[in-house]
Design a protein around this motif. Structure first.
Motif, PDB file in Angstrom:
ATOM      1  N   TRP A  36      46.068  48.541  32.868  1.00 14.15           N
ATOM      2  CA  TRP A  36      45.497  49.770  33.327  1.00 14.15           C
ATOM      3  C   TRP A  36      44.660  49.129  34.372  1.00 14.15           C
ATOM      4  O   TRP A  36      43.931  48.186  34.458  1.00 14.15           O
ATOM      5  CB  TRP A  36      44.482  50.374  32.331  1.00 14.15           C
ATOM      6  N   PHE A  37      44.549  50.045  35.562  1.00 10.76           N
ATOM      7  CA  PHE A  37      43.906  49.971  37.029  1.00 10.76           C
ATOM      8  C   PHE A  37      42.963  51.208  36.856  1.00 10.76           C
ATOM      9  O   PHE A  37      43.693  52.269  36.381  1.00 10.76           O
ATOM     10  CB  PHE A  37      44.627  49.623  38.068  1.00 10.76           C
ATOM     11  N   ARG A  45      40.811  50.231  44.334  1.00 12.35           N
ATOM     12  CA  ARG A  45      41.394  50.274  43.053  1.00 12.35           C
ATOM     13  C   ARG A  45      40.905  48.830  42.385  1.00 12.35           C
ATOM     14  O   ARG A  45      41.039  47.757  42.858  1.00 12.35           O
ATOM     15  CB  ARG A  45      42.859  50.254  43.085  1.00 12.35           C
ATOM     16  N   GLU A  46      40.629  48.981  41.151  1.00 13.29           N
ATOM     17  CA  GLU A  46      40.467  47.693  40.327  1.00 13.29           C
ATOM     18  C   GLU A  46      40.846  47.732  39.085  1.00 13.29           C
ATOM     19  O   GLU A  46      41.203  48.539  38.345  1.00 13.29           O
ATOM     20  CB  GLU A  46      38.769  47.858  40.056  1.00 13.29           C
ATOM     21  N   PHE A  47      40.910  46.639  38.403  1.00 10.26           N
ATOM     22  CA  PHE A  47      41.636  46.051  37.276  1.00 10.26           C
ATOM     23  C   PHE A  47      40.718  46.582  36.180  1.00 10.26           C
ATOM     24  O   PHE A  47      39.590  46.256  36.344  1.00 10.26           O
ATOM     25  CB  PHE A  47      41.876  44.742  37.220  1.00 10.26           C
ATOM     26  N   ARG A  59      43.072  41.295  28.278  1.00  4.23           N
ATOM     27  CA  ARG A  59      42.315  40.875  29.152  1.00  4.23           C
ATOM     28  C   ARG A  59      41.587  41.990  29.743  1.00  4.23           C
ATOM     29  O   ARG A  59      41.987  43.100  29.769  1.00  4.23           O
ATOM     30  CB  ARG A  59      43.046  40.178  30.284  1.00  4.23           C
ATOM     31  N   TYR A  60      40.277  41.923  29.959  1.00  6.20           N
ATOM     32  CA  TYR A  60      39.401  42.955  30.157  1.00  6.20           C
ATOM     33  C   TYR A  60      38.488  42.735  31.514  1.00  6.20           C
ATOM     34  O   TYR A  60      38.046  41.472  31.767  1.00  6.20           O
ATOM     35  CB  TYR A  60      38.466  43.301  29.152  1.00  6.20           C
ATOM     36  N   ALA A  61      38.252  43.585  32.275  1.00  2.00           N
ATOM     37  CA  ALA A  61      37.103  43.621  33.234  1.00  2.00           C
ATOM     38  C   ALA A  61      35.957  43.403  32.545  1.00  2.00           C
ATOM     39  O   ALA A  61      35.590  44.182  31.661  1.00  2.00           O
ATOM     40  CB  ALA A  61      37.216  44.726  34.139  1.00  2.00           C
ATOM     41  N   ASP A  62      34.824  42.633  33.362  1.00  2.51           N
ATOM     42  CA  ASP A  62      33.487  42.677  32.629  1.00  2.51           C
ATOM     43  C   ASP A  62      32.916  43.886  32.271  1.00  2.51           C
ATOM     44  O   ASP A  62      31.973  43.991  31.369  1.00  2.51           O
ATOM     45  CB  ASP A  62      32.701  41.573  33.463  1.00  2.51           C
ATOM     46  N   SER A  63      33.248  44.638  33.272  1.00  4.11           N
ATOM     47  CA  SER A  63      32.603  45.937  33.146  1.00  4.11           C
ATOM     48  C   SER A  63      32.947  46.780  31.967  1.00  4.11           C
ATOM     49  O   SER A  63      32.318  47.884  31.734  1.00  4.11           O
ATOM     50  CB  SER A  63      32.743  47.018  34.408  1.00  4.11           C
ATOM     51  N   VAL A  64      34.010  46.606  31.248  1.00  4.43           N
ATOM     52  CA  VAL A  64      34.399  47.390  30.291  1.00  4.43           C
ATOM     53  C   VAL A  64      34.743  46.578  28.813  1.00  4.43           C
ATOM     54  O   VAL A  64      34.798  47.269  28.022  1.00  4.43           O
ATOM     55  CB  VAL A  64      35.786  48.250  30.395  1.00  4.43           C
ATOM     56  N   PRO A 109      48.219  38.862  34.289  1.00  6.30           N
ATOM     57  CA  PRO A 109      47.320  39.027  35.854  1.00  6.30           C
ATOM     58  C   PRO A 109      46.433  40.229  35.685  1.00  6.30           C
ATOM     59  O   PRO A 109      46.489  41.053  35.082  1.00  6.30           O
ATOM     60  CB  PRO A 109      48.605  38.979  36.790  1.00  6.30           C
ATOM     61  N   ALA A 110      45.520  40.101  36.640  1.00  2.00           N
ATOM     62  CA  ALA A 110      44.576  41.121  36.726  1.00  2.00           C
ATOM     63  C   ALA A 110      44.349  41.753  38.317  1.00  2.00           C
ATOM     64  O   ALA A 110      43.583  42.214  38.599  1.00  2.00           O
ATOM     65  CB  ALA A 110      43.009  40.465  36.430  1.00  2.00           C
ATOM     66  N   VAL A 111      45.429  41.324  39.015  1.00  3.13           N
ATOM     67  CA  VAL A 111      45.630  41.678  40.403  1.00  3.13           C
ATOM     68  C   VAL A 111      46.849  42.710  40.550  1.00  3.13           C
ATOM     69  O   VAL A 111      47.855  42.511  39.955  1.00  3.13           O
ATOM     70  CB  VAL A 111      45.721  40.329  41.097  1.00  3.13           C
ATOM     71  N   SER A 112      46.623  43.666  41.418  1.00  2.80           N
ATOM     72  CA  SER A 112      47.648  44.915  41.508  1.00  2.80           C
ATOM     73  C   SER A 112      48.852  44.287  42.047  1.00  2.80           C
ATOM     74  O   SER A 112      49.866  44.942  41.496  1.00  2.80           O
ATOM     75  CB  SER A 112      47.263  45.843  42.026  1.00  2.80           C
ATOM     76  N   HIS A 113      48.959  43.369  42.836  1.00  3.91           N
ATOM     77  CA  HIS A 113      50.174  42.903  43.442  1.00  3.91           C
ATOM     78  C   HIS A 113      51.368  42.168  42.627  1.00  3.91           C
ATOM     79  O   HIS A 113      52.330  42.202  42.743  1.00  3.91           O
ATOM     80  CB  HIS A 113      50.121  41.941  44.537  1.00  3.91           C
ATOM     81  N   GLU A 114      50.838  42.032  41.154  1.00  2.00           N
ATOM     82  CA  GLU A 114      51.739  41.378  40.449  1.00  2.00           C
ATOM     83  C   GLU A 114      52.401  42.455  39.470  1.00  2.00           C
ATOM     84  O   GLU A 114      53.192  42.363  38.495  1.00  2.00           O
ATOM     85  CB  GLU A 114      50.694  40.446  39.323  1.00  2.00           C
TER      86      GLU A 114
END
Length: 128
Positions: A36-37, A45-47, A59-64, A109-114
């Motif tokens: 999810w982004f 756009r952010e992971f 895997r989670y972003a620190d913000s969530v 991965p946490a990057v959109s290009h993946e």
């Protein structure tokens, strides 16, 4: 043809909860990582979160972290994002995306290009 369809967005007050769903077409859904982004107005756009093909790795972003939970039901070709304790800064369009596979064994991965396939997005609005 891979299609991803998000649902479950809406408007809630701060502290509320929503559960997003990402329904995918294709018999190979269960062999791919899903993420999810989100994109907030005026921001990149952010992971947000990702889950491995078998569901063992997340895997989670620190913000969530601690507020959101990602899960998947491969029998239903669906990935979920349970969002609790929502904050106004969580307001964004949320997208699901299909990532590496099949049976990718590396770090999720946490990057959109993946991620090669994307849904149309679902709007989440959190008011204070």
């Amino acid at each position: 043809q891979v299609q991803l369809v998000e649902s479950g967005g809406g408007s809630v007050q701060a502290g509320g909860s929503l559960r997003l769903s990402c329904a995918a077409s294709g018999r190979t859904f269960s062999t791919y990582a899903i993420a999810w982004f989100r994109r907030a107005p005026g921001r990149e756009r952010e992971f947000v979160s990702a889950i491995s093909w078998g569901g063992r790795t997340t895997r989670y972003a620190d913000s969530v972290k601690g507020r959101f939970t990602i899960s998947r039901d491969n029998a239903r070709n669906t990935v979920f994002l349970q969002m609790n304790s929502l904050k106004p800064e969580d307001t964004a369009v949320y997208y699901c995306a299909r990532g590496p596979g099949p049976y990718y064994s590396g770090d999720v991965p946490a990057v959109s290009h993946e991620y090669g396939y994307w849904g149309q997005g679902t709007q989440v609005t959190v008011s204070s």
